[in-house]
Design a protein around this motif. Structure first.
Motif, PDB file in Angstrom:
ATOM      1  N   ILE A 149       0.866  -1.190   0.000  1.00 29.75           N
ATOM      2  CA  ILE A 149       0.000   0.000   0.000  1.00 29.75           C
ATOM      3  C   ILE A 149       0.891   1.223   0.000  1.00 29.75           C
ATOM      4  N   LEU A 150       0.695   2.051  -0.995  1.00 31.73           N
ATOM      5  CA  LEU A 150       1.412   3.315  -1.082  1.00 31.73           C
ATOM      6  C   LEU A 150       0.449   4.431  -0.720  1.00 31.73           C
ATOM      7  N   ARG A 151       0.927   5.344   0.095  1.00 27.56           N
ATOM      8  CA  ARG A 151       0.045   6.387   0.629  1.00 27.56           C
ATOM      9  C   ARG A 151       0.406   7.761   0.107  1.00 27.56           C
ATOM     10  N   CYS A 152      -0.611   8.569  -0.015  1.00 25.41           N
ATOM     11  CA  CYS A 152      -0.442   9.929  -0.535  1.00 25.41           C
ATOM     12  C   CYS A 152      -1.389  10.846   0.229  1.00 25.41           C
ATOM     13  N   VAL A 153      -0.911  12.034   0.537  1.00 26.67           N
ATOM     14  CA  VAL A 153      -1.790  13.069   1.061  1.00 26.67           C
ATOM     15  C   VAL A 153      -1.785  14.193   0.034  1.00 26.67           C
ATOM     16  N   PRO A 154      -2.868  14.309  -0.747  1.00 24.10           N
ATOM     17  CA  PRO A 154      -2.926  15.367  -1.757  1.00 24.10           C
ATOM     18  C   PRO A 154      -3.054  16.742  -1.102  1.00 24.10           C
ATOM     19  N   ILE A 155      -2.924  17.772  -1.888  1.00 23.67           N
ATOM     20  CA  ILE A 155      -3.127  19.129  -1.400  1.00 23.67           C
ATOM     21  C   ILE A 155      -4.599  19.283  -1.026  1.00 23.67           C
ATOM     22  N   SER A 156      -4.863  19.946   0.078  1.00 22.15           N
ATOM     23  CA  SER A 156      -6.156  19.826   0.743  1.00 22.15           C
ATOM     24  C   SER A 156      -7.344  20.329  -0.074  1.00 22.15           C
ATOM     25  N   ASN A 157      -7.213  21.335  -0.884  1.00 27.01           N
ATOM     26  CA  ASN A 157      -8.373  21.845  -1.614  1.00 27.01           C
ATOM     27  C   ASN A 157      -8.460  21.267  -3.031  1.00 27.01           C
ATOM     28  N   HIS A 158      -7.627  20.289  -3.330  1.00 27.43           N
ATOM     29  CA  HIS A 158      -7.665  19.675  -4.652  1.00 27.43           C
ATOM     30  C   HIS A 158      -8.748  18.602  -4.709  1.00 27.43           C
ATOM     31  N   LEU A 159      -9.297  18.431  -5.911  1.00 24.27           N
ATOM     32  CA  LEU A 159     -10.421  17.519  -6.082  1.00 24.27           C
ATOM     33  C   LEU A 159     -10.089  16.323  -6.961  1.00 24.27           C
ATOM     34  N   TYR A 160      -9.019  16.435  -7.739  1.00 30.56           N
ATOM     35  CA  TYR A 160      -8.676  15.393  -8.704  1.00 30.56           C
ATOM     36  C   TYR A 160      -7.359  14.761  -8.267  1.00 30.56           C
ATOM     37  N   PHE A 161      -7.338  13.448  -8.268  1.00 29.00           N
ATOM     38  CA  PHE A 161      -6.181  12.731  -7.742  1.00 29.00           C
ATOM     39  C   PHE A 161      -5.745  11.674  -8.749  1.00 29.00           C
ATOM     40  N   TYR A 162      -4.438  11.459  -8.785  1.00 29.19           N
ATOM     41  CA  TYR A 162      -3.869  10.595  -9.815  1.00 29.19           C
ATOM     42  C   TYR A 162      -2.735   9.751  -9.230  1.00 29.19           C
ATOM     43  N   TRP A 163      -2.560   8.583  -9.821  1.00 30.77           N
ATOM     44  CA  TRP A 163      -1.347   7.808  -9.619  1.00 30.77           C
ATOM     45  C   TRP A 163      -0.680   7.592 -10.969  1.00 30.77           C
ATOM     46  N   TYR A 164       0.644   7.807 -10.964  1.00 27.10           N
ATOM     47  CA  TYR A 164       1.467   7.568 -12.133  1.00 27.10           C
ATOM     48  C   TYR A 164       2.597   6.626 -11.736  1.00 27.10           C
ATOM     49  N   ARG A 165       3.165   5.975 -12.735  1.00 22.54           N
ATOM     50  CA  ARG A 165       4.287   5.080 -12.485  1.00 22.54           C
ATOM     51  C   ARG A 165       5.409   5.435 -13.451  1.00 22.54           C
ATOM     52  N   GLN A 166       6.638   5.301 -12.967  1.00 24.56           N
ATOM     53  CA  GLN A 166       7.788   5.561 -13.826  1.00 24.56           C
ATOM     54  C   GLN A 166       8.837   4.500 -13.542  1.00 24.56           C
ATOM     55  N   ILE A 167       8.984   3.590 -14.472  1.00 24.72           N
ATOM     56  CA  ILE A 167      10.056   2.600 -14.370  1.00 24.72           C
ATOM     57  C   ILE A 167      11.360   3.326 -14.642  1.00 24.72           C
ATOM     58  N   LEU A 168      12.406   2.921 -13.940  1.00 25.82           N
ATOM     59  CA  LEU A 168      13.683   3.627 -13.988  1.00 25.82           C
ATOM     60  C   LEU A 168      14.126   3.904 -15.425  1.00 25.82           C
ATOM     61  N   GLY A 169      14.313   5.188 -15.708  1.00 23.97           N
ATOM     62  CA  GLY A 169      14.818   5.582 -17.016  1.00 23.97           C
ATOM     63  C   GLY A 169      13.779   5.632 -18.115  1.00 23.97           C
ATOM     64  N   GLN A 170      12.524   5.364 -17.741  1.00 24.02           N
ATOM     65  CA  GLN A 170      11.472   5.330 -18.760  1.00 24.02           C
ATOM     66  C   GLN A 170      10.455   6.452 -18.554  1.00 24.02           C
ATOM     67  N   LYS A 171       9.433   6.421 -19.363  1.00 27.82           N
ATOM     68  CA  LYS A 171       8.475   7.520 -19.353  1.00 27.82           C
ATOM     69  C   LYS A 171       7.538   7.460 -18.152  1.00 27.82           C
ATOM     70  N   VAL A 172       6.900   8.561 -17.888  1.00 26.70           N
ATOM     71  CA  VAL A 172       5.861   8.622 -16.868  1.00 26.70           C
ATOM     72  C   VAL A 172       4.600   7.974 -17.443  1.00 26.70           C
ATOM     73  N   GLU A 173       4.058   7.004 -16.736  1.00 29.51           N
ATOM     74  CA  GLU A 173       2.886   6.259 -17.232  1.00 29.51           C
ATOM     75  C   GLU A 173       1.683   6.514 -16.328  1.00 29.51           C
ATOM     76  N   PHE A 174       0.595   6.859 -16.921  1.00 30.57           N
ATOM     77  CA  PHE A 174      -0.649   7.090 -16.185  1.00 30.57           C
ATOM     78  C   PHE A 174      -1.224   5.757 -15.702  1.00 30.57           C
ATOM     79  N   LEU A 175      -1.625   5.726 -14.450  1.00 33.95           N
ATOM     80  CA  LEU A 175      -2.286   4.542 -13.910  1.00 33.95           C
ATOM     81  C   LEU A 175      -3.792   4.789 -13.752  1.00 33.95           C
TER      82      LEU A 175
END
Lengths: 110, 113
Positions: free
Chosen positions: B20-46
């Motif tokens: 389990i990976l945890r995140c605390v977004p900025i408090s007044n934000h409404l949209y939340f995202y997880w992305y993944r980046q394998i070492l040396g590769q592009k940012v991938e939307f999850l």
């Protein structure tokens, strides 16, 4: 599948030189964002361009959005070692999806 | 200045274990995202999350992945049975408007052995 292609993939130049990186697509975006990512950190937004033909300047960085809103460029004047990083563009589609490019890895040698 | 925070910064786990990976977004934000980046590769939307439900997910986000906003401040990514290829940097991001400026956390590096 909608693609956002960045070029070059990798660029290594000497301090003081100028450079341009490109972000191209066959599709139209409602806006386009440029981020910079340093090793071990998350991407940080540099600029958002919205209007076709728009040019935005951020000190030595000049961002341009193509007239047709399908492409964008980032020009850096007199590059410095602090400009080193991965430059990512992300285009926003009309359905609010963000499409990400693969990035341009930039190294500025002192 | 408000920021997105992520924990842990680095996790090492055995293949097949749950993470389990945890995140605390900025408090007044409404949209939340997880992305993944394998070492040396592009940012991938999850996945993107709005109004307590997934609004969009990528092909990477299969049945092994889930997200939750359990208490109105945390935003978690769970990987049920990790695989070697899940090793990557996982970034959480939040935003005020859809497809607007994203604020990224510093990432959680996951190493699956």
């Amino acid at each position: 599948t909608q693609l956002l292609e960045q070029s070059p993939q990798f660029l290594s130049i000497q301090e003081g030189e100028n450079l341009t990186v490109y972000c191209n697509s066959s599709s139209v975006f409602s806006s386009l964002q440029w981020y910079r990512q340093e090793p071990g950190e998350g991407p940080v937004l540099l600029v958002t361009v919205v209007t076709g033909g728009e040019v935005k300047k951020l000190k030595r960085l000049t961002f341009q959005f193509g007239d047709a809103r399908k492409d964008s460029s980032l020009h850096i004047t007199a590059a410095q070692p602090g400009d080193t990083g991965l430059y990512l563009c992300a285009g926003a589609r009309s359905n609010y999806q963000l499409i990400w490019g693969a990035g341009t890895k930039l190294i500025i040698k002192p | 200045e408000p920021e997105v925070t992520q924990t842990p910064s680095h996790q090492v786990t055995q293949m097949g274990q749950e993470v389990i990976l945890r995140c605390v977004p900025i408090s007044n934000h409404l949209y939340f995202y997880w992305y993944r980046q394998i070492l040396g590769q592009k940012v991938e939307f999850l996945v993107s999350f709005y109004n307590n439900e997934i609004s969009e997910k990528s092909e990477i986000f299969d049945d092994q992945f889930s997200v939750e906003r359990p208490d109105g401040s945390n935003f978690t990514l769970k990987i049920r049975s990790t695989k070697l290829e899940d090793s990557a940097m996982y970034f959480c991001a939040s935003g005020v408007v859809p497809a607007g400026e994203l604020f990224f956390g510093e990432g959680s590096r996951l190493t699956v052995l």
